[in-house]
Design a protein around this motif. Structure first.
Motif, mmCIF file in Angstrom:
data_model
loop_
_atom_site.group_PDB
_atom_site.id
_atom_site.type_symbol
_atom_site.label_atom_id
_atom_site.label_comp_id
_atom_site.label_asym_id
_atom_site.label_seq_id
_atom_site.Cartn_x
_atom_site.Cartn_y
_atom_site.Cartn_z
ATOM 1 N N ARG A 13 0.827 -1.191 0.000
ATOM 2 C CA ARG A 13 0.000 0.000 0.000
ATOM 3 C C ARG A 13 0.869 1.252 0.000
ATOM 4 N NH1 ARG A 13 -4.814 -0.832 4.291
ATOM 5 N NH2 ARG A 13 -5.515 1.087 3.303
ATOM 6 N N SER A 14 0.304 2.315 -0.490
ATOM 7 C CA SER A 14 1.012 3.591 -0.531
ATOM 8 C C SER A 14 1.527 3.948 0.856
ATOM 9 C CB SER A 14 0.058 4.672 -1.043
ATOM 10 O OG SER A 14 0.718 5.904 -1.166
ATOM 11 N N GLY A 15 2.768 4.378 0.907
ATOM 12 C CA GLY A 15 3.411 4.682 2.177
ATOM 13 C C GLY A 15 4.170 3.526 2.771
ATOM 14 N N GLY A 16 4.004 2.347 2.202
ATOM 15 C CA GLY A 16 4.645 1.154 2.729
ATOM 16 C C GLY A 16 6.090 1.004 2.305
ATOM 17 N N SER A 17 6.657 -0.118 2.706
ATOM 18 C CA SER A 17 8.073 -0.382 2.456
ATOM 19 C C SER A 17 8.263 -1.781 1.891
ATOM 20 C CB SER A 17 8.879 -0.266 3.758
ATOM 21 O OG SER A 17 8.769 1.018 4.331
ATOM 22 N N LEU A 18 9.336 -1.939 1.148
ATOM 23 C CA LEU A 18 9.765 -3.242 0.663
ATOM 24 C C LEU A 18 11.285 -3.251 0.629
ATOM 25 C CD1 LEU A 18 7.471 -4.002 -2.437
ATOM 26 C CD2 LEU A 18 7.506 -5.261 -0.278
ATOM 27 N N ARG A 19 11.862 -4.437 0.756
ATOM 28 C CA ARG A 19 13.296 -4.587 0.563
ATOM 29 C C ARG A 19 13.538 -5.578 -0.564
ATOM 30 N NH1 ARG A 19 18.045 -6.863 4.546
ATOM 31 N NH2 ARG A 19 17.011 -8.835 4.016
ATOM 32 N N LEU A 20 14.174 -5.107 -1.599
ATOM 33 C CA LEU A 20 14.525 -5.959 -2.726
ATOM 34 C C LEU A 20 15.924 -6.513 -2.528
ATOM 35 C CD1 LEU A 20 13.228 -3.808 -5.724
ATOM 36 C CD2 LEU A 20 11.969 -5.425 -4.282
ATOM 37 N N SER A 21 16.121 -7.733 -3.015
ATOM 38 C CA SER A 21 17.429 -8.378 -2.954
ATOM 39 C C SER A 21 17.911 -8.700 -4.354
ATOM 40 C CB SER A 21 17.348 -9.678 -2.147
ATOM 41 O OG SER A 21 16.923 -9.441 -0.824
ATOM 42 N N CYS A 22 19.193 -8.566 -4.545
ATOM 43 C CA CYS A 22 19.841 -8.926 -5.800
ATOM 44 C C CYS A 22 20.962 -9.887 -5.441
ATOM 45 C CB CYS A 22 20.385 -7.696 -6.499
ATOM 46 S SG CYS A 22 21.379 -8.027 -7.974
ATOM 47 N N SER A 23 20.729 -11.169 -5.678
ATOM 48 C CA SER A 23 21.697 -12.190 -5.310
ATOM 49 C C SER A 23 22.505 -12.600 -6.531
ATOM 50 C CB SER A 23 20.976 -13.406 -4.730
ATOM 51 O OG SER A 23 20.278 -13.046 -3.555
ATOM 52 N N ALA A 24 23.819 -12.644 -6.351
ATOM 53 C CA ALA A 24 24.714 -12.999 -7.442
ATOM 54 C C ALA A 24 25.200 -14.432 -7.280
ATOM 55 C CB ALA A 24 25.902 -12.051 -7.481
#
Length: 122
Positions: A13-24
């Motif tokens: 939802r708007s105002g929320g947070s996420l953490r993306l990961s980039c695994s090599a």
């Protein structure tokens, strides 16, 4: 074979947070000639937009104006992973998010993940 895999996308939802990961996989980011990891996004009908990058030599970071102060890039060498912490998300942040790897001495990003969808509802 060198591969990048993004994860962590989803619906928020708007105002929320996420953490993306980039695994090599296939090489170690610290030692195998990769100079930087960058995060990009592409919304439908729009060009790919560079968001942030981290220099793997000195950990310096850069941010696009559109995400400065809201997104934070970081890395965990023990996990061979680069993260993008996203806060204060808005519907205009909806896009497919990609990470890319820039080899030392190369002028452009040559390696890309498959992308992860981020959707922000109002």
């Amino acid at each position: 074979q060198f591969q990048l895999v993004e994860s962590g996308g989803g619906l928020v939802r708007s105002g929320g947070s996420l953490r993306l990961s980039c695994s090599a996989s296939g090489l170690t980011l610290d030692y195998d000639g990769v100079g930087a990891i960058g995060w990009f996004r592409q919304a439908p009908g729009k060009e790919r937009e560079g968001l942030s990058c981290i220099d793997l030599g000195d950990d310096s970071t850069r941010y696009a104006d559109s995400v400065k102060g809201r997104f934070t890039i970081s890395r965990d060498n023990t996990k061979n992973t680069v993260y993008l912490q996203m806060r204060g998300l808005a519907p205009e942040d909806t896009a497919v998010y990609y990470c890319g790897a820039l080899e030392i001495g190369r002028p452009q990003y040559d390696y890309w993940g498959q992308g992860t969808q981020v959707t922000v509802s109002s």
